[in-house]
Scaffold this motif. Structure first.
Motif, PDB file in Angstrom:
ATOM      1  N   LYS A   9      18.633   5.614  12.962  1.00  0.00           N
ATOM      2  CA  LYS A   9      19.700   6.500  13.431  1.00  0.00           C
ATOM      3  C   LYS A   9      20.396   5.899  14.649  1.00  0.00           C
ATOM      4  CE  LYS A   9      19.096  11.085  11.985  1.00  0.00           C
ATOM      5  NZ  LYS A   9      18.123  12.171  12.046  1.00  0.00           N
ATOM      6  N   ALA A  10      19.536   5.411  15.547  1.00  0.00           N
ATOM      7  CA  ALA A  10      20.094   4.841  16.789  1.00  0.00           C
ATOM      8  C   ALA A  10      21.023   3.686  16.453  1.00  0.00           C
ATOM      9  CB  ALA A  10      18.956   4.378  17.678  1.00  0.00           C
ATOM     10  N   LYS A  11      20.532   2.886  15.464  1.00  0.00           N
ATOM     11  CA  LYS A  11      21.328   1.723  15.108  1.00  0.00           C
ATOM     12  C   LYS A  11      22.699   2.158  14.536  1.00  0.00           C
ATOM     13  CE  LYS A  11      20.734  -2.660  12.800  1.00  0.00           C
ATOM     14  NZ  LYS A  11      20.547  -2.999  11.393  1.00  0.00           N
TER      15      LYS A  11
ATOM     16  N   ASP B 273      28.300   2.886  14.679  1.00  0.00           N
ATOM     17  CA  ASP B 273      29.458   3.773  14.636  1.00  0.00           C
ATOM     18  C   ASP B 273      30.276   3.642  15.900  1.00  0.00           C
ATOM     19  OD1 ASP B 273      28.769   4.594  12.209  1.00  0.00           O
ATOM     20  OD2 ASP B 273      28.171   6.649  12.745  1.00  0.00           O
ATOM     21  N   ALA B 274      29.480   3.683  16.981  1.00  0.00           N
ATOM     22  CA  ALA B 274      30.144   3.626  18.282  1.00  0.00           C
ATOM     23  C   ALA B 274      30.935   2.338  18.412  1.00  0.00           C
ATOM     24  CB  ALA B 274      29.073   3.734  19.383  1.00  0.00           C
ATOM     25  N   VAL B 275      30.239   1.226  17.956  1.00  0.00           N
ATOM     26  CA  VAL B 275      30.910  -0.071  18.077  1.00  0.00           C
ATOM     27  C   VAL B 275      32.209  -0.063  17.246  1.00  0.00           C
ATOM     28  CG1 VAL B 275      30.726  -2.496  17.424  1.00  0.00           C
ATOM     29  CG2 VAL B 275      28.848  -1.377  18.621  1.00  0.00           C
ATOM     30  N   ALA B 276      32.072   0.477  15.990  1.00  0.00           N
ATOM     31  CA  ALA B 276      33.236   0.476  15.101  1.00  0.00           C
ATOM     32  C   ALA B 276      34.385   1.293  15.694  1.00  0.00           C
ATOM     33  CB  ALA B 276      32.824   1.077  13.744  1.00  0.00           C
ATOM     34  N   GLU B 277      34.058   2.422  16.231  1.00  0.00           N
ATOM     35  CA  GLU B 277      35.079   3.292  16.823  1.00  0.00           C
ATOM     36  C   GLU B 277      35.766   2.622  17.991  1.00  0.00           C
ATOM     37  OE1 GLU B 277      35.319   7.981  18.145  1.00  0.00           O
ATOM     38  OE2 GLU B 277      33.547   7.174  17.064  1.00  0.00           O
TER      39      GLU B 277
END
Lengths: 160, 244, 74
Positions: A98-100, A105-109
């Protein structure tokens, strides 16, 4: 005194009779009683021994069952521990996954946002450049706009 | 006067001695109490009658002692009976060993009988063991029992073979033993009882007071019981040897 | 005749000599044994009494023979 006659035979008969009578009236009954008492004592002893054996058997059984329970407990404990371990690992893995994902997700955003910002900035810059160019052109010649230059710039900026 | 007195004393002593001889002979002779009128009259000696009395006493005592026998909560009478039987059996068994358990009741009976017969003189009867017939009968029964035990234990063949042991040359001596053993048993008992009786009678004539009582303890009671013990001991020894 | 019978009876009674010696030796040995092993006194005295009774038989035989001589030859 020193004579041997019929009385010898009488004495033999007497003695045999005495022996039979004594055996009948003294030795046999008393021996019977003694034997009976012995038998009773033996019986009691045997009973006590049987009881002791039974108690020993029960004790052994009890100990056996105790040992079984202990073993079962141990088994259960081990099982539970193994299950818990597996669960733990699973949870940890889940969490990691999940963390990954969150991180990805965060990186993509962030990337997305960055691109958007960049695009926005480009547009602004282009506007600013246009404004600046308009300003510059206006200050120098007013309406005389070197349209060729202007287009060229626009094209360049549009390519970007 | 002196001489006369001396002679007089001598005379009385000799007369006493004469009386003693007569008295002894009278005591030693087993009288015929009554005669059974068959085969020309069979005289029943005093010893047989006294034996009947002893038998009656023993059997009645046994019956009284063994009435109402119980396994527990025993009466004092029963305790006495049990003690007597246990002690007698133990005594005889210690002599004869475990192999001869079968012969214990007979030997115990004989032990008690001879013991009573030897000391019954104290009660005014004439000891049956003072009659050669009785001791001979006892000895004959003993030797029959001994040889019978040997035959029962080993069988006739092995019993006969035992006469040639340890080597063949002693066979006559072994056969002779069959006769000398009862003879010595018989004569030992008879001689002891008779001897102690004669000594007691002599003592009573020489010192009539106190001293005979002391010697009576030894000669009549101790020696009588000891001879009963010795008789049974030797018989059981022979039986033990025979059944080995 | 009477004298001869008396002499014969006396000689027969001499058999008591052996019994005396035998019992003497037995008793001496028994007291030695008791001195050496006082705890075995019961057994020793039992054996001694038995042995004495057996040894005494010799003297008794002599006595019986003497008596027989007197009574039978009279």
């Amino acid at each position: 005194m020193l004579r041997l006659d019929w009385n010898l035979l009488f004495t033999v008969i007497n003695l045999l009779l005495l022996f039979v009578l004594m055996k009948m009236f003294l030795f046999k009954p008393v021996q019977k009683i003694l034997d009976e008492r012995q038998a009773e004592a033996d019986k009691q002893f045997d009973e006590a021994k049987a009881r002791q054996d039974a108690a020993d058997g029960m004790k052994a059984q009890y100990e056996q069952s105790m040992a079984n329970i202990e073993k079962e407990r141990e088994d259960t404990l081990r099982e539970v521990r193994r299950n818990a371990d597996a669960e733990y690992h699973r949870i940890v893995e889940d969490a990691q996954d999940k963390a990954k994902q969150i991180k990805d997700d965060a990186v993509a955003e962030a990337e997305n946002k960055k691109t958007q910002i960049l695009k926005k900035a480009e547009k602004e810059i282009a506007d600013m450049v246009v404004d600046a160019a308009v300003k510059v052109v206006g200050e120098k010649e007013g309406a005389e706009v070197d349209s060729s230059l202007y287009n060229e710039f626009l094209n360049k900026a549009g390519d970007k | 006067m002196e001489l006369y007195n001396n002679n007089d004393f001598k005379f009385t002593l000799i007369k006493n001695m004469g009386n003693l001889t007569e008295k002894l002979m009278e005591e030693l002779n087993c009288e015929t109490v009554f005669t059974i009128p068959v085969f020309g009259g069979i005289g029943v000696a005093e010893s047989v009658v006294v034996t009947w009395i002893i038998m009656a006493v023993m059997v009645i005592a046994a019956i009284i002692l063994t009435r109402n026998l119980r396994v527990d909560h025993i009466s004092r009478r029963q305790a006495v009976a049990e003690t007597i039987v246990t002690k007698l059996n133990g005594m005889v068994e210690s002599m004869i060993g475990p192999e001869g358990k079968r012969y214990v009741p007979y030997l115990a009976t004989v032990l008690v009988y001879i013991g009573i017969a030897n000391i019954i003189g104290l009660f005014g009867f004439k000891s049956p063991t003072k009659d050669l017939n009785v001791t001979a009968a006892l000895a004959i029964m003993s030797i029959v029992l001994i040889e019978g035990a040997g035959i029962y234990q080993h069988g006739v063949k092995k019993w006969l073979h035992k006469f040639t042991e340890p080597i063949a040359i002693v066979t006559p001596i072994n056969i002779l033993e069959v006769f000398t053993r009862p003879l010595s048993l018989c004569m030992r008992l008879f001689g002891n009882v008779l001897g102690s009786y004669v000594i007691m009678e002599l003592l009573k004539i020489i010192v009539p007071v106190v001293v005979p009582a002391v010697f009576c303890l030894y000669f009549d009671i101790f020696d009588g019981l000891l001879q009963a013990y010795v008789f049974v001991f030797l018989t059981s020894l022979y039986i033990k040897e025979a059944v080995e | 005749m009477g004298t001869l019978i008396a002499i014969g009876a006396g000689i027969a009674v001499l058999g008591g000599l052996g019994a005396g010696i035998g019992i003497g030796i037995a008793t001496g040995k028994a007291s030695e044994a008791v001195a050496r092993q006082p705890e075995a006194e019961g057994k020793i005295s039992k054996t001694l009494i038995l042995g004495c009774a057996l040894a005494e038989a010799t003297a008794i035989y002599g006595f019986v023979i003497a008596l027989m001589i007197i009574i039978m030859l009279k």
